[in-house]
Structures are given as structure tokens and as C-alpha cells.
Motif scaffolding. Structure first.
Motif, PDB file in Angstrom:
ATOM      1  N   GLY A   1       0.807  -1.205   0.000  1.00  0.00           N
ATOM      2  CA  GLY A   1       0.000   0.000   0.000  1.00  0.00           C
ATOM      3  C   GLY A   1       0.844   1.260   0.000  1.00  0.00           C
ATOM      4  N   ALA A   2       0.150   2.393   0.095  1.00  0.00           N
ATOM      5  CA  ALA A   2       0.833   3.690   0.140  1.00  0.00           C
ATOM      6  C   ALA A   2       1.539   3.867   1.475  1.00  0.00           C
ATOM      7  CB  ALA A   2      -0.180   4.813  -0.071  1.00  0.00           C
ATOM      8  N   HIS A   3       2.497   4.794   1.510  1.00  0.00           N
ATOM      9  CA  HIS A   3       3.193   5.107   2.762  1.00  0.00           C
ATOM     10  C   HIS A   3       2.307   5.881   3.733  1.00  0.00           C
ATOM     11  CE1 HIS A   3       7.229   4.667   0.463  1.00  0.00           C
ATOM     12  NE2 HIS A   3       7.042   3.613   1.230  1.00  0.00           N
ATOM     13  N   VAL A   4       1.203   6.428   3.241  1.00  0.00           N
ATOM     14  CA  VAL A   4       0.252   7.154   4.082  1.00  0.00           C
ATOM     15  C   VAL A   4      -1.021   6.328   4.159  1.00  0.00           C
ATOM     16  CG1 VAL A   4      -1.086   9.280   4.319  1.00  0.00           C
ATOM     17  CG2 VAL A   4       1.267   9.376   3.452  1.00  0.00           C
ATOM     18  N   ASP A   5      -1.372   5.875   5.366  1.00  0.00           N
ATOM     19  CA  ASP A   5      -2.428   4.878   5.526  1.00  0.00           C
ATOM     20  C   ASP A   5      -3.809   5.371   5.113  1.00  0.00           C
ATOM     21  OD1 ASP A   5      -0.617   3.006   6.477  1.00  0.00           O
ATOM     22  OD2 ASP A   5      -0.846   3.659   8.561  1.00  0.00           O
ATOM     23  N   GLU A   6      -4.054   6.671   5.187  1.00  0.00           N
ATOM     24  CA  GLU A   6      -5.370   7.189   4.837  1.00  0.00           C
ATOM     25  C   GLU A   6      -5.706   7.018   3.356  1.00  0.00           C
ATOM     26  OE1 GLU A   6      -4.028   9.799   8.329  1.00  0.00           O
ATOM     27  OE2 GLU A   6      -3.132   8.669   6.676  1.00  0.00           O
ATOM     28  N   TYR A   7      -4.703   6.840   2.529  1.00  0.00           N
ATOM     29  CA  TYR A   7      -4.922   6.759   1.087  1.00  0.00           C
ATOM     30  C   TYR A   7      -5.557   5.431   0.693  1.00  0.00           C
ATOM     31  CZ  TYR A   7      -4.153   6.636  -3.912  1.00  0.00           C
ATOM     32  OH  TYR A   7      -4.347   6.534  -5.263  1.00  0.00           O
TER      33      TYR A   7
END
Length: 276
Positions: free
Chosen positions: A137-143
Motif C-alpha cells: 500500500g501507500a506510505h500514508v495509511d489514509e490513502y
């Protein structure tokens, strides 16, 4: 200050103490590969100063992570040679990828954002026609990934999936047995795009904890000067830093990120680098 950056010709003097800031002691945290530091910095502000992929930083800004980016370019990579396909694949033109499934480590990976944008701009490839398989996944969990992106099963390998034809191509994969660059002369194709667009791509910059900048508004300037001194007299051989030498790159990647649903809006330069 805890700092996590890669060891390059233009950071070596900083790491060996040849250049320093008065009254500041740097504790260098060695992270290998340095990409593993990006999530920790974006989500937990694990370091005071960290190298960070540009697309990850754009996501961090969108989701109001308390970090501040500095236009200090640490890594600039050649990208189209990382667009690979199986050795026996008949595809030699990106336009032939229409309707196919490609692989990339993460949909928000900076090199992936760059390559997709170049394929759209330089070759007219309709990105909405593509499907993507990712492996993390992305490095930013909200994405949340777009609808045309799916996650590969945990035991699948991106290289094997390209070789088998499950993936028509993949981005960010080193060449190896059974693989070839999708473009016959990828380096020349990228050089032609760069010449026409005026863009020299940027992969990694520097990010700082926001609370440190709040306490010392001069810190961005001090760090920028420090990294510039670390470049030394051979500065011409390393990526130029600052807004102006990289304006087109910063603006172009922000546009690509928006067009590809990596960010919900296109970040301005002022939003990207509010203290520069």
C-alpha cells in the motif's frame, strides 16, 4: 537531531562531519534501503529530518501530516528504463498497453507516478484504460487505491508475473533474465521527453518535523544551506536543489499525482514548500 538520509556523493560530507551546523549534533539513523524510512517519517515523524519520496510527501501534505518539505533534491532517477516487459513480449510501443494490466510496487510510488504521466504525455496512452496490480500500500495509511488497482496475492512476485505474461509490463523493476525494457531505447526516449518538456524528474527530497520549524523558522534555510555546502565544489555532478531549478518537475509531478488520483487536488508550489 535524528536524521535519516541515504549516503550519496552529495551527502557524504554531511555524514562524515565535514560540514555541520553550529550547536547542532546530528544522529544519523542508517535505514537500508532508505525507502523504508519514508512511511515512518510520514506517519509517525520518526526522525527530525528525513529523505522522502516526492509522491509520498505530496500525500503527507494532503493528509496534513506535521512535516515540512524542503526543495533539496537528493535523488533524481532515470525512469523509462524501469518500465519492463517479458523478453518475448511483442509490445514495443506504450500505446499497445491500452486495456492491459501492469504491475508496480505501490500505486503511489514516485517512479510509477512519473512513468504513467510520461506515457500519457509523450505517447497519448489513456491511463483510464489500464488496470494495475500492486504489492504493497501507500506510505500514508489514509490513502485508498483507485478502483482499477488490485493487490497481488501475498505469495506472488512481480518479476514472475511479468515473465509469465500475467502482467503486460511493470514499473520500477530492474532488468534481469527473461526481461527487457518495454521501449527498445528507453534512455533515449526519456531524454527526448525531457528535452521537449523541459522537465528533469525529481524522486527524493528532504522533509523536516513541522514542530521544529515552528520553533525555529530559520531552520529550513539553515538546512538548505547545509546540504548545499555538502555538495562541495563538484556540485555540477549532483542534482540541483531549490525551487527554480526544479519548478517544472515539482509542478509536473503534482499535476500527474492529481490526474492519476494519487492526490484529490493538484498541490501548488506554495502548498508543497511553504517555507521555501
Amino acid at each position: 537531531m535524528q536524521i535519516a538520509i541515504g549516503t550519496y556523493d552529495h551527502t557524504r560530507a554531511l555524514k562524515d562531519g565535514s560540514v555541520s551546523l553550529p550547536d547542532v549534533s546530528f544522529d544519523f539513523v542508517e535505514v537500508s534501503p532508505i525507502t523504508r524510512a519514508f512511511r515512518h517519517m510520514a506517519t509517525q515523524q520518526a526522525y527530525d529530518v528525513s529523505e522522502m519520496a516526492l509522491a509520498t510527501y505530496l500525500l503527507a501534505r494532503v493528509y496534513d501530516k506535521p512535516i515540512v518539505g524542503l526543495p533539496i533534491v537528493l535523488v533524481r532517477s532515470s525512469l523509462l528504463p524501469g518500465l519492463v516487459t517479458a523478453e518475448g513480449s511483442p509490445v514495443t510501443d506504450p500505446r499497445e498497453l491500452r486495456g492491459k494490466t501492469l504491475g508496480v510496487r505501490s500505486y503511489t510510488q514516485t517512479s510509477g507516478v512519473w512513468v504513467r504521466g510520461i506515457l500519457a504525455d509523450a505517447y497519448g496512452l489513456d491511463l483510464s484504460s489500464l488496470n494495475w496490480v500492486t504489492f504493497e500500500g501507500a506510505h500514508v495509511d489514509e490513502y485508498q487505491d483507485p478502483a482499477n488497482v488490485s493487490r497481488a496475492p501475498a505469495d506472488n512476485n512481480i518479476v514472475d508475473m511479468v515473465k509469465s505474461g500475467e502482467l503486460a509490463a511493470a514499473i520500477g523493476v530492474p532488468l534481469g533474465e527473461g526481461l527487457r525494457t518495454l521501449l527498445p531505447d528507453a534512455a533515449a526516449a526519456e531524454a527526448e521527453w525531457a528535452s521537449k518538456s523541459g522537465v528533469r524528474t525529481v524522486n527524493h527530497i528532504v522533509a523536516v518535523k513541522k514542530d521544529l520549524v515552528d520553533r525555529d523558522p530559520q531552520l529550513p534555510r539553515k538546512l538548505t544551506d547545509l546540504f548545499e555546502r555538502a555538495r562541495g565544489s563538484d556540485g555540477a555532478s549532483v542534482p540541483p536543489s531549490g525551487i527554480e531549478p526544479n519548478r517544472k518537475a515539482f509542478e509536473t509531478l503534482a499535476r500527474y499525482a492529481y490526474e492519476q488520483a494519487v492526490t484529490p487536488r493538484q498541490l501548488t508550489l506554495e502548498e508543497q514548500f511553504p517555507h521555501s
